[in-house]
Design an enzyme around this catalytic site. Structure first.
Site, PDB file in Angstrom:
ATOM      1  N   THR A 197      43.343  41.676  31.920  1.00  0.00           N
ATOM      2  CA  THR A 197      43.663  40.764  33.025  1.00  0.00           C
ATOM      3  C   THR A 197      45.011  40.089  32.823  1.00  0.00           C
ATOM      4  OG1 THR A 197      42.972  38.671  34.015  1.00  0.00           O
ATOM      5  CG2 THR A 197      42.271  39.044  31.767  1.00  0.00           C
ATOM      6  N   ASP A 198      45.614  39.641  33.921  1.00  0.00           N
ATOM      7  CA  ASP A 198      46.864  38.883  33.801  1.00  0.00           C
ATOM      8  C   ASP A 198      46.641  37.505  33.178  1.00  0.00           C
ATOM      9  OD1 ASP A 198      45.590  37.649  35.974  1.00  0.00           O
ATOM     10  OD2 ASP A 198      47.263  37.901  37.371  1.00  0.00           O
ATOM     11  N   GLU A 199      45.369  37.052  33.147  1.00  0.00           N
ATOM     12  CA  GLU A 199      45.106  35.694  32.648  1.00  0.00           C
ATOM     13  C   GLU A 199      45.423  35.540  31.164  1.00  0.00           C
ATOM     14  OE1 GLU A 199      41.549  33.753  33.893  1.00  0.00           O
ATOM     15  OE2 GLU A 199      41.597  34.646  35.874  1.00  0.00           O
ATOM     16  N   TYR A 221      37.225  32.501  28.986  1.00  0.00           N
ATOM     17  CA  TYR A 221      37.280  33.881  29.507  1.00  0.00           C
ATOM     18  C   TYR A 221      38.571  34.572  29.068  1.00  0.00           C
ATOM     19  CZ  TYR A 221      38.450  37.634  32.772  1.00  0.00           C
ATOM     20  OH  TYR A 221      38.869  38.833  33.309  1.00  0.00           O
ATOM     21  N   LYS A 266      39.264  37.802  26.552  1.00  0.00           N
ATOM     22  CA  LYS A 266      39.950  39.034  26.965  1.00  0.00           C
ATOM     23  C   LYS A 266      41.172  39.263  26.081  1.00  0.00           C
ATOM     24  CE  LYS A 266      39.206  41.477  29.993  1.00  0.00           C
ATOM     25  NZ  LYS A 266      38.328  42.692  30.094  1.00  0.00           N
TER      26      LYS A 266
HETATM   27  P1  NAD Z   1      32.029  42.229  37.171  1.00  0.00           P
HETATM   28  O1  NAD Z   1      31.559  40.951  36.566  1.00  0.00           O
HETATM   29  O2  NAD Z   1      31.868  42.449  38.633  1.00  0.00           O
HETATM   30  O3  NAD Z   1      31.318  43.460  36.449  1.00  0.00           O
HETATM   31  C1  NAD Z   1      31.141  43.524  35.062  1.00  0.00           C
HETATM   32  C2  NAD Z   1      30.179  44.670  34.754  1.00  0.00           C
HETATM   33  O4  NAD Z   1      30.029  44.718  33.325  1.00  0.00           O
HETATM   34  C3  NAD Z   1      28.785  44.476  35.350  1.00  0.00           C
HETATM   35  O5  NAD Z   1      28.337  45.681  35.932  1.00  0.00           O
HETATM   36  C4  NAD Z   1      27.935  44.107  34.150  1.00  0.00           C
HETATM   37  O6  NAD Z   1      26.568  44.514  34.271  1.00  0.00           O
HETATM   38  C5  NAD Z   1      28.653  44.847  33.030  1.00  0.00           C
HETATM   39  N1  NAD Z   1      28.381  44.246  31.706  1.00  0.00           N
HETATM   40  C6  NAD Z   1      28.487  42.925  31.391  1.00  0.00           C
HETATM   41  N2  NAD Z   1      28.109  42.731  30.119  1.00  0.00           N
HETATM   42  C7  NAD Z   1      27.781  43.956  29.613  1.00  0.00           C
HETATM   43  C8  NAD Z   1      27.325  44.406  28.356  1.00  0.00           C
HETATM   44  N3  NAD Z   1      27.087  43.553  27.353  1.00  0.00           N
HETATM   45  N4  NAD Z   1      27.117  45.740  28.175  1.00  0.00           N
HETATM   46  C9  NAD Z   1      27.337  46.610  29.205  1.00  0.00           C
HETATM   47  N5  NAD Z   1      27.728  46.237  30.429  1.00  0.00           N
HETATM   48  C10 NAD Z   1      27.956  44.913  30.635  1.00  0.00           C
HETATM   49  O7  NAD Z   1      33.548  42.354  36.726  1.00  0.00           O
HETATM   50  P2  NAD Z   1      34.815  42.895  37.515  1.00  0.00           P
HETATM   51  O8  NAD Z   1      35.374  41.815  38.330  1.00  0.00           O
HETATM   52  O9  NAD Z   1      34.476  44.202  38.123  1.00  0.00           O
HETATM   53  O10 NAD Z   1      35.825  43.131  36.289  1.00  0.00           O
HETATM   54  C11 NAD Z   1      35.782  44.358  35.553  1.00  0.00           C
HETATM   55  C12 NAD Z   1      36.821  44.295  34.450  1.00  0.00           C
HETATM   56  O11 NAD Z   1      38.128  44.109  35.014  1.00  0.00           O
HETATM   57  C13 NAD Z   1      36.626  43.154  33.460  1.00  0.00           C
HETATM   58  O12 NAD Z   1      36.947  43.632  32.174  1.00  0.00           O
HETATM   59  C14 NAD Z   1      37.623  42.100  33.918  1.00  0.00           C
HETATM   60  O13 NAD Z   1      38.043  41.309  32.819  1.00  0.00           O
HETATM   61  C15 NAD Z   1      38.741  42.969  34.440  1.00  0.00           C
HETATM   62  N6  NAD Z   1      39.568  42.370  35.497  1.00  0.00           N
HETATM   63  C16 NAD Z   1      38.987  41.825  36.620  1.00  0.00           C
HETATM   64  C17 NAD Z   1      39.782  41.329  37.641  1.00  0.00           C
HETATM   65  C18 NAD Z   1      39.180  40.732  38.895  1.00  0.00           C
HETATM   66  O14 NAD Z   1      39.917  40.165  39.705  1.00  0.00           O
HETATM   67  N7  NAD Z   1      37.891  40.814  39.121  1.00  0.00           N
HETATM   68  C19 NAD Z   1      41.183  41.354  37.522  1.00  0.00           C
HETATM   69  C20 NAD Z   1      41.753  41.908  36.347  1.00  0.00           C
HETATM   70  C21 NAD Z   1      40.926  42.424  35.359  1.00  0.00           C
HETATM   71  O1  DAU Z   2      43.690  37.053  37.516  1.00  0.00           O
HETATM   72  C1  DAU Z   2      42.689  37.988  37.253  1.00  0.00           C
HETATM   73  C2  DAU Z   2      41.342  37.302  37.192  1.00  0.00           C
HETATM   74  O2  DAU Z   2      41.003  36.958  38.530  1.00  0.00           O
HETATM   75  C3  DAU Z   2      40.255  38.147  36.550  1.00  0.00           C
HETATM   76  O3  DAU Z   2      40.582  38.400  35.221  1.00  0.00           O
HETATM   77  C4  DAU Z   2      38.901  37.444  36.636  1.00  0.00           C
HETATM   78  O4  DAU Z   2      37.888  38.306  36.138  1.00  0.00           O
HETATM   79  C5  DAU Z   2      38.613  37.121  38.089  1.00  0.00           C
HETATM   80  O5  DAU Z   2      37.402  36.404  38.195  1.00  0.00           O
HETATM   81  C6  DAU Z   2      39.759  36.308  38.699  1.00  0.00           C
HETATM   82  O6  DAU Z   2      39.817  34.971  38.119  1.00  0.00           O
HETATM   83  P1  DAU Z   2      40.116  33.670  39.010  1.00  0.00           P
HETATM   84  O7  DAU Z   2      39.590  32.494  38.306  1.00  0.00           O
HETATM   85  O8  DAU Z   2      41.532  33.646  39.445  1.00  0.00           O
HETATM   86  O9  DAU Z   2      39.212  34.048  40.311  1.00  0.00           O
HETATM   87  P2  DAU Z   2      38.213  33.151  41.206  1.00  0.00           P
HETATM   88  O10 DAU Z   2      37.846  33.985  42.388  1.00  0.00           O
HETATM   89  O11 DAU Z   2      37.122  32.540  40.402  1.00  0.00           O
HETATM   90  O12 DAU Z   2      39.174  31.975  41.705  1.00  0.00           O
HETATM   91  C7  DAU Z   2      40.349  32.239  42.441  1.00  0.00           C
HETATM   92  C8  DAU Z   2      41.046  30.910  42.701  1.00  0.00           C
HETATM   93  O13 DAU Z   2      40.233  30.148  43.605  1.00  0.00           O
HETATM   94  C9  DAU Z   2      41.201  30.046  41.462  1.00  0.00           C
HETATM   95  O14 DAU Z   2      42.421  29.329  41.538  1.00  0.00           O
HETATM   96  C10 DAU Z   2      40.027  29.075  41.524  1.00  0.00           C
HETATM   97  C11 DAU Z   2      39.826  28.897  43.023  1.00  0.00           C
HETATM   98  N1  DAU Z   2      38.446  28.653  43.459  1.00  0.00           N
HETATM   99  C12 DAU Z   2      37.463  29.485  43.030  1.00  0.00           C
HETATM  100  C13 DAU Z   2      36.148  29.305  43.429  1.00  0.00           C
HETATM  101  C14 DAU Z   2      35.049  30.221  42.932  1.00  0.00           C
HETATM  102  C15 DAU Z   2      38.165  27.614  44.349  1.00  0.00           C
HETATM  103  O15 DAU Z   2      39.074  26.863  44.769  1.00  0.00           O
HETATM  104  N2  DAU Z   2      36.863  27.446  44.746  1.00  0.00           N
HETATM  105  C16 DAU Z   2      35.840  28.218  44.319  1.00  0.00           C
HETATM  106  O16 DAU Z   2      34.666  27.965  44.699  1.00  0.00           O
END
Ligand code: NAD
Ligand code: DAU
Length: 351
Positions: free
Chosen positions: A132-134, A157, A161
């Site tokens: 992730t970019d975080e 988190y 990562k």
């Molecule tokens: P998600 O939470 O929707 O899905 C995570 C999946 O991992 C689920 O299917 C869950 O059952 C599985 N999982 C969790 N713990 C596990 C374990 N112990 N063993 C096996 N499986 C397990 O997540 P997502 O948003 O699809 O993110 C997927 C990946 O991409 C993550 O590594 C996250 O850090 C990364 N990522 C997410 C975003 C985003 O915006 N969502 C952005 C950049 C990177």
């Molecule tokens: O940047 C990549 C990341 O983006 C991934 O690595 C994470 O897995 C993914 O969850 C996401 O993280 P964020 O914290 O940026 O996403 P989230 O949707 O939780 O929040 C987006 C923005 O909105 C953040 O600034 C927090 C704000 N927010 C979020 C929620 C859930 C609100 O203002 N209200 C809310 O209820």
């Protein structure tokens, strides 16, 4: 089958789009979806491909080294695309250890299994870690994250990562494990769990419930359509330079409040509501602890070296996303019950 590829977290949001793309695009690959089916894993995401001959699901918890090893004994794995993780920042604030176990120990267990099973022959093998970019921290105003930006994770988190990224690079340096890492910005699109901003806001707008905006809504995220992330993962998996890192992003920065206003406008149109009706639901609530101000990705390396670019504009992607959620009410209502209701209550009740 030419290759067996394990995709971890394949029942989650991004993982399910990656599994679908690989199963449909590469009929001669066997795709093994490894997932523990936590609250975020949902096999309903994959009903359209679950009967394909090149797809198989394996319920495995990556925190359990024995379970991971058994999978590598059962299949002749040549590639791993590792997405399984605890992914929601707010949950990491209330329960950090879950994140350390899954994201750090789980990744180490997968790395151990690949080193053990591949050590005699690393040819044509690849461990692809999705990050992730975080991990790069928080930007103030100008500037972008590039691949060489120093790590500065600021939530449990992102720290978990970042730790997993370090482990992946350490196994490459120490054991010569062939690895690649990509760091992506915020994803949105179909099948995202409604704890994340866009699907949560969608669900509340639809049900005329308050839309919780943390702080002043000034935080900025760089949004990418999930199918474009899956396409980038395909490009990197097949064309990367081993040991490298690639940033993935949409060059699409939005302040949270502006994004939510756009979503309200799209939904007023689609739900035949009066203009401005949904915006009235916007409610400012207590800020997230340690809330990072701004993320912005420079993805020019991926664009210039491997030729990837996003396929949709934000307005197109957001429109497709809203349509998908409107057409898949059952998917959402299956989630927005039971355990989710308890989570929502404890997360937002006192804000
Ligand atoms: P998600 O939470 O929707 O899905 C995570 C999946 O991992 C689920 O299917 C869950 O059952 C599985 N999982 C969790 N713990 C596990 C374990 N112990 N063993 C096996 N499986 C397990 O997540 P997502 O948003 O699809 O993110 C997927 C990946 O991409 C993550 O590594 C996250 O850090 C990364 N990522 C997410 C975003 C985003 O915006 N969502 C952005 C950049 C990177
Ligand atoms: O940047 C990549 C990341 O983006 C991934 O690595 C994470 O897995 C993914 O969850 C996401 O993280 P964020 O914290 O940026 O996403 P989230 O949707 O939780 O929040 C987006 C923005 O909105 C953040 O600034 C927090 C704000 N927010 C979020 C929620 C859930 C609100 O203002 N209200 C809310 O209820």
């Amino acid at each position: 089958m030419k290759k067996t590829i394990v995709i971890t977290g394949g029942a989650g949001f991004i993982g399910s789009h990656v599994v679908r793309l690989f199963v449909n695009k590469y009929p001669d690959y066997q795709i093994v979806n490894l997932d523990a089916l936590t609250y975020a894993g949902n096999l309903e995401n994959l009903v359209d491909i679950q009967d394909k001959p090149n797809y198989v699901f394996e319920k495995v918890d990556i925190v359990n080294q024995k379970e991971v090893d058994s999978l590598f004994e059962k299949y002749k794995v040549s590639g791993v695309i590792h997405l399984a993780a605890e992914s929601h920042v707010d949950r990491s604030i209330t329960n950090p250890n879950e994140f350390i176990n899954t994201n750090v120990i789980g990744t180490a267990n997968l790395l151990n299994a690949t080193v053990k099973h591949w050590k005699d022959n690393f040819d044509d093998k690849l461990f692809y870690h999705i990050s992730t970019d975080e991990v790069y921290g928080s930007l103030d105003d100008g500037g972008f994250f590039v691949e060489t930006t120093s790590y500065d994770p600021r939530s449990p988190y992102s720290a978990s990562k970042a730790s997993s990224d370090h482990l992946v690079r350490a196994y490459h340096n120490t054991y010569k494990l062939p690895v690649v890492i990509s760091n992506c910005s915020n994803n949105y699109g179909p099948n995202q769990f409604p704890e994340k901003l866009i699907p949560l806001a969608f669900n509340n707008i639809k049900n005329k419930k308050p839309i919780p905006i943390y702080g002043k809504g000034e935080n900025i995220r760089d949004w990418l359509f999930v199918i474009d992330h899956a396409r980038a993962i395909d490009t990197i998996f097949h064309n990367c330079k081993i040991g490298d890192t690639y940033n993935i992003g949409g060059n699409n920065e939005w302040q949270n409040i502006d994004l939510i206003k756009l979503l309200c406008k799209i939904m007023d149109e689609k739900l035949n509501r009066a203009e401005g009706e949904s915006e009235k639901l916007i409610t400012y609530v207590t800020d997230r602890a340690g809330h990072d101000l701004r993320y912005a990705i420079d993805s020019s390396k991926l664009q210039n070296e491997l030729g990837w670019k996003p396929s949709v504009t934000f307005e197109q992607g957001l429109g497709k996303t809203v349509d998908w959620y409107l057409e898949n009410e059952q998917w959402l209502s299956n989630i927005v019950s039971g355990a989710y209701a308890g989570y929502y209550e404890s997360q937002y009740n006192n804000r």
